[in-house]
Design a protein around this motif. Structure first.
Motif, short mmCIF file in Angstrom:
data_model
loop_
_atom_site.label_atom_id
_atom_site.label_comp_id
_atom_site.label_asym_id
_atom_site.label_seq_id
_atom_site.Cartn_x
_atom_site.Cartn_y
_atom_site.Cartn_z
N GLY A 49 -9.75 -0.15 2.03
CA GLY A 49 -9.61 1.31 2.03
C GLY A 49 -8.16 1.75 1.97
O GLY A 49 -7.80 2.68 1.24
N PHE A 50 -7.30 1.06 2.73
CA PHE A 50 -5.87 1.39 2.70
C PHE A 50 -5.27 1.13 1.33
O PHE A 50 -4.34 1.82 0.91
CB PHE A 50 -5.12 0.60 3.76
CG PHE A 50 -5.06 1.29 5.09
CD1 PHE A 50 -4.41 2.50 5.24
CD2 PHE A 50 -5.67 0.73 6.21
CE1 PHE A 50 -4.36 3.14 6.47
CE2 PHE A 50 -5.62 1.36 7.44
CZ PHE A 50 -4.97 2.57 7.57
N SER A 51 -5.76 0.11 0.63
CA SER A 51 -5.20 -0.19 -0.70
C SER A 51 -5.46 0.95 -1.68
O SER A 51 -4.60 1.25 -2.52
CB SER A 51 -5.82 -1.49 -1.23
OG SER A 51 -7.21 -1.34 -1.49
N PHE A 52 -6.61 1.61 -1.58
CA PHE A 52 -6.87 2.76 -2.45
C PHE A 52 -5.95 3.92 -2.11
O PHE A 52 -5.52 4.65 -3.01
CB PHE A 52 -8.34 3.19 -2.32
CG PHE A 52 -9.31 2.29 -3.02
CD1 PHE A 52 -9.46 2.34 -4.39
CD2 PHE A 52 -10.06 1.38 -2.30
CE1 PHE A 52 -10.35 1.51 -5.04
CE2 PHE A 52 -10.96 0.54 -2.94
CZ PHE A 52 -11.10 0.59 -4.32
N VAL A 53 -5.65 4.09 -0.83
CA VAL A 53 -4.75 5.17 -0.43
C VAL A 53 -3.31 4.86 -0.86
O VAL A 53 -2.61 5.73 -1.39
CB VAL A 53 -4.82 5.38 1.09
CG1 VAL A 53 -3.84 6.45 1.53
CG2 VAL A 53 -6.24 5.78 1.50
N MET A 54 -2.88 3.62 -0.66
CA MET A 54 -1.50 3.25 -0.99
C MET A 54 -1.23 3.35 -2.48
O MET A 54 -0.09 3.60 -2.89
CB MET A 54 -1.22 1.82 -0.52
CG MET A 54 -1.19 1.66 0.99
SD MET A 54 0.08 2.64 1.80
CE MET A 54 -0.90 3.95 2.51
N GLY A 55 -2.26 3.16 -3.31
CA GLY A 55 -2.06 3.25 -4.74
C GLY A 55 -1.67 4.64 -5.21
O GLY A 55 -1.13 4.81 -6.31
N ARG A 56 -1.91 5.63 -4.38
CA ARG A 56 -1.58 7.02 -4.73
C ARG A 56 -0.31 7.52 -4.04
O ARG A 56 0.03 8.69 -4.18
CB ARG A 56 -2.75 7.94 -4.37
CG ARG A 56 -4.05 7.56 -5.05
CD ARG A 56 -5.18 8.47 -4.63
NE ARG A 56 -6.43 8.11 -5.27
CZ ARG A 56 -6.83 8.55 -6.44
NH1 ARG A 56 -6.07 9.39 -7.11
NH2 ARG A 56 -7.98 8.18 -6.97
N LEU A 57 0.36 6.66 -3.32
CA LEU A 57 1.52 7.10 -2.53
C LEU A 57 2.79 6.40 -2.98
O LEU A 57 3.62 6.03 -2.15
CB LEU A 57 1.28 6.83 -1.04
CG LEU A 57 0.10 7.56 -0.41
CD1 LEU A 57 -0.03 7.18 1.05
CD2 LEU A 57 0.28 9.08 -0.55
N GLY A 58 2.99 6.24 -4.28
CA GLY A 58 4.19 5.60 -4.77
C GLY A 58 3.95 4.15 -5.13
O GLY A 58 2.82 3.70 -5.30
N THR A 59 5.02 3.38 -5.23
CA THR A 59 4.91 1.99 -5.62
C THR A 59 4.37 1.15 -4.47
O THR A 59 4.43 1.53 -3.30
CB THR A 59 6.28 1.44 -6.04
OG1 THR A 59 7.18 1.51 -4.92
CG2 THR A 59 6.87 2.26 -7.19
N VAL A 60 3.83 -0.01 -4.81
CA VAL A 60 3.26 -0.90 -3.80
C VAL A 60 4.34 -1.39 -2.84
O VAL A 60 4.13 -1.46 -1.62
CB VAL A 60 2.55 -2.08 -4.49
CG1 VAL A 60 2.08 -3.09 -3.46
CG2 VAL A 60 1.39 -1.59 -5.33
N MET A 61 5.51 -1.74 -3.37
CA MET A 61 6.59 -2.22 -2.52
C MET A 61 7.04 -1.15 -1.53
O MET A 61 7.26 -1.42 -0.35
CB MET A 61 7.76 -2.67 -3.39
CG MET A 61 8.94 -3.22 -2.60
SD MET A 61 8.51 -4.70 -1.64
CE MET A 61 8.31 -5.87 -2.98
N GLN A 62 7.18 0.07 -2.00
CA GLN A 62 7.59 1.16 -1.13
C GLN A 62 6.57 1.39 -0.02
O GLN A 62 6.92 1.55 1.15
CB GLN A 62 7.79 2.43 -1.94
CG GLN A 62 8.21 3.65 -1.11
CD GLN A 62 8.26 4.91 -1.93
OE1 GLN A 62 7.95 4.90 -3.12
NE2 GLN A 62 8.66 6.01 -1.32
N ALA A 63 5.29 1.41 -0.39
CA ALA A 63 4.25 1.64 0.61
C ALA A 63 4.16 0.49 1.61
O ALA A 63 4.03 0.71 2.82
CB ALA A 63 2.91 1.84 -0.09
N SER A 64 4.24 -0.75 1.13
CA SER A 64 4.13 -1.90 2.04
C SER A 64 5.31 -1.96 3.01
O SER A 64 5.14 -2.26 4.19
CB SER A 64 4.04 -3.19 1.23
OG SER A 64 5.21 -3.38 0.45
N MET A 65 6.52 -1.68 2.51
CA MET A 65 7.68 -1.69 3.39
C MET A 65 7.60 -0.57 4.43
O MET A 65 7.97 -0.76 5.60
CB MET A 65 8.96 -1.54 2.57
CG MET A 65 9.27 -2.73 1.67
SD MET A 65 9.57 -4.24 2.61
CE MET A 65 11.12 -3.85 3.37
N ALA A 66 7.10 0.59 4.02
CA ALA A 66 6.97 1.70 4.97
C ALA A 66 5.95 1.39 6.05
O ALA A 66 6.19 1.63 7.25
CB ALA A 66 6.59 2.98 4.22
#
Length: 211
Positions: free
Chosen positions: A105-122
């Motif tokens: 579920g989080f992966s679907f949300v993170m895909g809409r919030l910028g790049t994967v690297m940016q979201a994972s680091m945040a």
């Protein structure tokens, strides 16, 4: 390895940026595009690369989910639920499945919030800060009880997540390394011009007749 891969990709595409050309839409797609661009002439090599990526990711995620399920069971449910050992194994498996579904579920949300690297680091940064504070509190302050520590960690986690998601949602200046399309081949440049013309024609058609 990630830094080396980024340098290699930048060295190859700095004079013919596929993102600027519109061949790919996001910088997250640079690595798969690089693999297809450089290895597609060898049969099976691109599939082997994808298999390696999936196997490495699944091995890391599976161990993480099992660890989360075991910690949750030991710290929160073991002393509060009186069930047999066989049933506790099933509960731990269900907890691991719950964490897996939560990650999906989080992966679907993170895909809409910028790049994967940016979201994972945040996300990792927002989780690491309160956890470090909790360990620091337990090592150096004996006067703190469990309830106060959990309240402080929860509040700190809320603040950290609020700041992290705010940094992703609120637009920031786009800072990236300099790239051009001046040294692209003729076929790629022609494709870029055709895609740009097609996009402009669709925009003009919609602007003149939105319906």
């Amino acid at each position: 390895m990630s830094i080396f891969s980024g340098l290699v990709i930048y060295g190859k595409y700095r004079n013919c940026d596929p993102v600027t050309l519109g061949i790919i839409e996001r910088h997250d797609q640079l690595m798969p595009y690089y693999v297809l661009d450089t290895m597609s002439h060898v049969p099976g090599l691109t599939g082997f690369f994808v298999a390696c990526i999936f196997s490495g990711s699944l091995s890391t995620l599976s161990s993480g989910f099992n660890a989360l399920a075991a910690v949750t069971w030991e710290d929160y449910f073991k002393n509060n639920i009186n069930i047999s050992e066989k049933m506790s194994v099933h509960v731990v498996k269900l907890l691991a499945m719950f964490y897996g579904l939560l990650a999906i579920g989080f992966s679907f949300v993170m895909g809409r919030l910028g790049t994967v690297m940016q979201a994972s680091m945040a996300i990792s940064g927002s989780l690491s800060g309160p956890l470090f504070g909790l360990f620091f509190l337990g090592m150096f302050f004996r006067c703190v009880n469990a309830k106060g520590a959990m309240i402080g960690a929860t509040f700190g986690q809320f603040v950290a997540l609020f700041i992290s998601f705010g940094s992703i949602i609120i637009p920031r200046p786009n800072v990236s390394m300099l790239t051009t399309i001046n040294n692209c081949s003729t076929s790629i440049t022609e494709q870029y011009i055709q895609n740009k013309t097609l996009h402009e024609n669709k925009f003009i058609t919609y602007y003149d007749n939105p319906e």
